[in-house]
Design an enzyme around this catalytic site. Structure first.
Site, PDB file in Angstrom:
ATOM      1  N   GLU A 150       0.836  -1.209   0.000  1.00  0.00           N
ATOM      2  CA  GLU A 150       0.000   0.000   0.000  1.00  0.00           C
ATOM      3  C   GLU A 150       0.871   1.260   0.000  1.00  0.00           C
ATOM      4  O   GLU A 150       0.836   2.074   0.920  1.00  0.00           O
ATOM      5  CB  GLU A 150      -0.959   0.001   1.187  1.00  0.00           C
ATOM      6  CG  GLU A 150      -2.032  -1.068   1.095  1.00  0.00           C
ATOM      7  CD  GLU A 150      -3.115  -0.939   2.148  1.00  0.00           C
ATOM      8  OE1 GLU A 150      -4.262  -1.342   1.871  1.00  0.00           O
ATOM      9  OE2 GLU A 150      -2.825  -0.445   3.260  1.00  0.00           O
ATOM     10  N   GLU A 260      -6.157  -7.243  -1.354  1.00  0.00           N
ATOM     11  CA  GLU A 260      -6.690  -7.207   0.009  1.00  0.00           C
ATOM     12  C   GLU A 260      -8.166  -6.849  -0.050  1.00  0.00           C
ATOM     13  O   GLU A 260      -8.540  -5.873  -0.706  1.00  0.00           O
ATOM     14  CB  GLU A 260      -5.975  -6.166   0.875  1.00  0.00           C
ATOM     15  CG  GLU A 260      -4.544  -6.470   1.228  1.00  0.00           C
ATOM     16  CD  GLU A 260      -3.973  -5.459   2.220  1.00  0.00           C
ATOM     17  OE1 GLU A 260      -4.764  -4.834   2.973  1.00  0.00           O
ATOM     18  OE2 GLU A 260      -2.742  -5.294   2.244  1.00  0.00           O
TER      19      GLU A 260
END
Length: 347
Positions: A150, A260
């Site tokens: 991320e 995710e």
């Protein structure tokens, strides 16, 4: 008769379009150390990775931290050996940190440079090379390596923090070549991972800017991964995700996956409103199935590679960092897998 047969097989043909139906079970050793013994749908004690693969999971994601201890290299080699025994593929998520790495935290590992980009670029290369070579020496195949987790706001702060995209691009290039130069017989797909997969503008700005420096090239990586959590922003609709994934592939020519995601069975007081095209899905076991089916349909329609359910069995952290009470595919009171796990084999 032939027409009836074709109708019956159409769902199977659609399902086959997803390459990855995965889960991140990074915390399994910590859970087991705490005394958790997982149970399958029949109520029998079974290893978590076996429960998941028996129900359709075909790839396991593992987060890797630099410092010795939980989630370190040894931890992940041992976990990967168990995963490999099930036949599932292995996806290493390199955080390049001693702790959590996400849009709010990208702390440079202890002992790595925080003031010299040349030194730091070499350190990320050498570390990535060492991780991959360790897996090669252990004869463990690796399907995917994510160079950062991320990293919308950059990686390895402060040197790699936005808006310093030249440093970000250089670090990603170095990490990518740590994979490419490794001794792994079959080279893993190299993946770059941002959050808010539904936000095309965010994705576009990052990649256009990083690639625009000329220090990161399209040849450096193979996949783009995104997080997709519907409970963090009401703009996170499946429609927006579909647009974003389509545009990513069209613009950058990369394989794309949701790396995710999860859905709650209980969410009494969500911090944010849920997206409009998901509000009809209940917070329940059945709701988890519906969500995964709709997500899979969206991914299939956009020719995306698949999805990974984040930490479905972390019973000591059922909310998984969200404002919802329980996003697990395992009942944390009994440690038995919920029937929603069957969705992996149905999508």
């Amino acid at each position: 008769m032939l027409f009836s047969y074709l109708l019956a097989t159409l769902p199977l043909l659609a399902n086959a379009a997803l390459t990855y139906k995965g889960a991140d079970i990074s915390s399994v050793f910590i859970e087991e150390k705490a005394g958790v013994a997982y149970k399958n749908l029949a109520g029998e004690t079974q290893a978590l990775e076996a429960i998941l693969t028996d129900n359709g999971v075909n790839s396991i994601r593992q987060r890797v931290w630099v410092k010795n201890g939980d989630y370190d290299l040894t931890y992940n080699v041992n976990l990967a050996k168990r995963v490999a025994a099930t036949g599932a593929s292995i996806y290493l998520d390199l955080h390049y940190s001693d702790d959590w790495a996400d849009p709010k935290h990208q702390t440079t590992p202890d002992g790595w440079s925080t003031d010299d980009i040349n030194t730091l670029a070499d350190q990320i290369y050498q570390y990535t090379l060492s991780v991959c070579n360790t897996f090669a020496e252990e004869k463990i195949n690796v399907e995917i390596v994510s160079i950062g987790n991320e990293i919308t706001s950059g990686l390895l702060w402060p040197l790699g923090k936005t808006p310093n995209y030249e440093n970000i691009a250089r670090l990603l290039h170095s990490g990518a070549w740590g994979v490419k130069d490794s001794k792994l017989a079959t080279k893993p797909k190299i993946l770059i991972h941002l959050d808010n997969g539904w936000d095309w503008d965010q994705q576009k700005y990052f990649y256009d800017t990083a690639l625009g420096t000329g220090l990161l090239t399209s040849d450096d990586f193979d996949m783009i991964g995104v997080s997709y959590y519907p409970f963090y922003n009401e703009k996170a609709t499946l429609a927006s995700l579909k647009t974003s994934l389509t545009n990513i592939q069209t613009t950058y020519g990369k394989e794309v996956a949701v790396v995710e995601t999860n859905w709650p069975v209980k969410c009494s007081s969500p911090e944010f409103a849920f997206p409009a095209d998901l509000k009809d899905i209940p917070f329940s076991v059945d709701g988890q199935v519906t969500f995964l089916q709709r997500l899979a349909d969206t991914l299939t329609a956009t020719k995306a590679s698949g999805f990974f359910y984040w930490e479905p069995a972390w019973t000591k952290n059922a909310g998984l960092g969200s404002s919802c009470e329980d996003n697990l595919l395992v009942d944390y009171n009994t440690n038995q897998v919920r029937s929603s796990v069957k969705a992996f084999g149905q999508v």
